[in-house]
Design an enzyme around this catalytic site. Sequence first.
Site, PDB file in Angstrom:
ATOM      1  N   HIS A 132      31.557 -86.956  29.737  1.00  0.00           N
ATOM      2  CA  HIS A 132      30.168 -86.742  29.296  1.00  0.00           C
ATOM      3  C   HIS A 132      30.026 -87.033  27.789  1.00  0.00           C
ATOM      4  CE1 HIS A 132      26.197 -84.487  30.277  1.00  0.00           C
ATOM      5  NE2 HIS A 132      26.004 -85.329  29.285  1.00  0.00           N
ATOM      6  N   ARG A 169      23.137 -88.084  35.186  1.00  0.00           N
ATOM      7  CA  ARG A 169      23.504 -86.738  35.599  1.00  0.00           C
ATOM      8  C   ARG A 169      24.355 -86.802  36.857  1.00  0.00           C
ATOM      9  NH1 ARG A 169      22.788 -85.248  31.243  1.00  0.00           N
ATOM     10  NH2 ARG A 169      21.288 -83.748  30.431  1.00  0.00           N
TER      11      ARG A 169
HETATM   12  P1  NAP Z   1      13.252 -90.568  29.846  1.00  0.00           P
HETATM   13  O1  NAP Z   1      12.912 -91.167  28.512  1.00  0.00           O
HETATM   14  O2  NAP Z   1      12.499 -89.357  30.303  1.00  0.00           O
HETATM   15  O3  NAP Z   1      13.057 -91.749  30.927  1.00  0.00           O
HETATM   16  C1  NAP Z   1      13.102 -91.497  32.288  1.00  0.00           C
HETATM   17  C2  NAP Z   1      12.887 -92.800  33.055  1.00  0.00           C
HETATM   18  O4  NAP Z   1      13.143 -92.558  34.440  1.00  0.00           O
HETATM   19  C3  NAP Z   1      11.450 -93.315  32.959  1.00  0.00           C
HETATM   20  O5  NAP Z   1      11.449 -94.725  32.888  1.00  0.00           O
HETATM   21  C4  NAP Z   1      10.833 -92.850  34.283  1.00  0.00           C
HETATM   22  O6  NAP Z   1       9.800 -93.669  34.779  1.00  0.00           O
HETATM   23  C5  NAP Z   1      12.026 -92.984  35.203  1.00  0.00           C
HETATM   24  N1  NAP Z   1      11.855 -92.136  36.400  1.00  0.00           N
HETATM   25  C6  NAP Z   1      11.686 -90.795  36.464  1.00  0.00           C
HETATM   26  N2  NAP Z   1      11.574 -90.389  37.733  1.00  0.00           N
HETATM   27  C7  NAP Z   1      11.659 -91.501  38.494  1.00  0.00           C
HETATM   28  C8  NAP Z   1      11.608 -91.750  39.895  1.00  0.00           C
HETATM   29  N3  NAP Z   1      11.423 -90.749  40.786  1.00  0.00           N
HETATM   30  N4  NAP Z   1      11.723 -93.013  40.335  1.00  0.00           N
HETATM   31  C9  NAP Z   1      11.874 -94.047  39.456  1.00  0.00           C
HETATM   32  N5  NAP Z   1      11.930 -93.880  38.106  1.00  0.00           N
HETATM   33  C10 NAP Z   1      11.840 -92.626  37.633  1.00  0.00           C
HETATM   34  O7  NAP Z   1      14.787 -90.207  29.969  1.00  0.00           O
HETATM   35  P2  NAP Z   1      15.962 -90.599  28.927  1.00  0.00           P
HETATM   36  O8  NAP Z   1      15.846 -89.807  27.683  1.00  0.00           O
HETATM   37  O9  NAP Z   1      15.999 -92.086  28.841  1.00  0.00           O
HETATM   38  O10 NAP Z   1      17.247 -90.048  29.705  1.00  0.00           O
HETATM   39  C11 NAP Z   1      17.737 -90.698  30.850  1.00  0.00           C
HETATM   40  C12 NAP Z   1      18.918 -89.924  31.440  1.00  0.00           C
HETATM   41  O11 NAP Z   1      20.012 -89.975  30.536  1.00  0.00           O
HETATM   42  C13 NAP Z   1      18.666 -88.445  31.730  1.00  0.00           C
HETATM   43  O12 NAP Z   1      19.214 -88.102  32.978  1.00  0.00           O
HETATM   44  C14 NAP Z   1      19.479 -87.741  30.652  1.00  0.00           C
HETATM   45  O13 NAP Z   1      19.902 -86.461  31.082  1.00  0.00           O
HETATM   46  C15 NAP Z   1      20.642 -88.702  30.529  1.00  0.00           C
HETATM   47  N6  NAP Z   1      21.417 -88.585  29.279  1.00  0.00           N
HETATM   48  C16 NAP Z   1      22.781 -88.622  29.377  1.00  0.00           C
HETATM   49  C17 NAP Z   1      23.554 -88.540  28.232  1.00  0.00           C
HETATM   50  C18 NAP Z   1      25.051 -88.647  28.309  1.00  0.00           C
HETATM   51  O14 NAP Z   1      25.729 -88.477  27.301  1.00  0.00           O
HETATM   52  N7  NAP Z   1      25.603 -88.969  29.459  1.00  0.00           N
HETATM   53  C19 NAP Z   1      22.934 -88.432  26.974  1.00  0.00           C
HETATM   54  C20 NAP Z   1      21.544 -88.415  26.918  1.00  0.00           C
HETATM   55  C21 NAP Z   1      20.777 -88.482  28.091  1.00  0.00           C
HETATM   56  P3  NAP Z   1       8.421 -93.898  33.990  1.00  0.00           P
HETATM   57  O15 NAP Z   1       8.770 -94.771  32.801  1.00  0.00           O
HETATM   58  O16 NAP Z   1       7.592 -94.602  34.995  1.00  0.00           O
HETATM   59  O17 NAP Z   1       7.959 -92.526  33.594  1.00  0.00           O
END
Ligand code: NAP
Length: 263
Positions: free
Chosen positions: A226, A178
């Site tokens: 994006h 993000r």
């Molecule tokens: P997710 O499955 O919810 O995983 C989040 C990860 O971040 C988990 O490992 C979590 O730790 C960790 N985390 C959360 N808060 C934290 C903190 N304060 N300190 C350290 N680690 C932390 O998320 P996701 O689905 O993989 O998505 C990841 C990102 O990709 C999001 O920002 C999403 O918006 C973005 N995204 C971008 C696109 C694009 O096209 N650019 C597409 C899809 C998603 P734990 O494992 O310990 O809970």
Amino acid sequence: ANPLPGSLQGLPNLRLIQSLWAGVDRLLNDPTLPDVPVARMVDPAMSAAMAETALWATLSLHRRFYAYAQQQHAREWQQLPQRRADELQVTLLGTGQMGRACAMRLLALGYRVTGWNLRGGTLEGLPLEHGMDALWPLLARSDIVINLLPLTAQTSELLDQRFFNALRPGAGLVNLARGGHLVEADLLRALASAQVSHAVLDVFRNEPLPSDHPFWSHPQVTVLPHVAAATDMRSAARIVVQNLRALRDAQPLSDLVERSRGY
Ligand code: NAP
């Protein structure tokens, strides 16, 4: 996927909000969001697309393909030093559905990969660190950092001057999560001082990126609109239907967001 704040108010029969995006930061930041379960999109097809983007960025930074693209533009023939994949430390911020998929493919290419998350735990074959205290020494040995954190109160503006100063000098940055994670002015300073050698940015504070933004023409910045991992409507529709069926049949719902945690 990303409705305007306020647009889910006044729906008295609403029982589930099923996001078509993985990131639900905008939904959760809506103070008028109704108090019903929020599910986010967790789709292996989307994680695979994210991994492709992360691999492309890592290979391009590692093998200097962005530098060679510039050299071609300038008709310059210069061979740059070549390093082995196992000489590079790649750090993944976030080991959720996206981070894990990227990590596994990067490991398969021979990179040294470490994941960083909130709660620790174990993931087969992937060294993990967690918490802020572990972040700084990890950054100090990172050649490439890939951000795949959710945007929460804790992670907002994590990629700031302190973060860049902690990196191994000349590291590459890949932000696929993000725009709100990044302090843009601090990145520009870190690029100017060569503390960061190159940044690959798919997400921005303001999207579309304004046409006069310095990132567009910056030689050390690669801009994507994006597109790191678009929702694949064919697989996503099946996932939505599964959750709707579960709701209808009073079965547990999948991929619910923990609102208090912010992801
Ligand atoms: P997710 O499955 O919810 O995983 C989040 C990860 O971040 C988990 O490992 C979590 O730790 C960790 N985390 C959360 N808060 C934290 C903190 N304060 N300190 C350290 N680690 C932390 O998320 P996701 O689905 O993989 O998505 C990841 C990102 O990709 C999001 O920002 C999403 O918006 C973005 N995204 C971008 C696109 C694009 O096209 N650019 C597409 C899809 C998603 P734990 O494992 O310990 O809970």
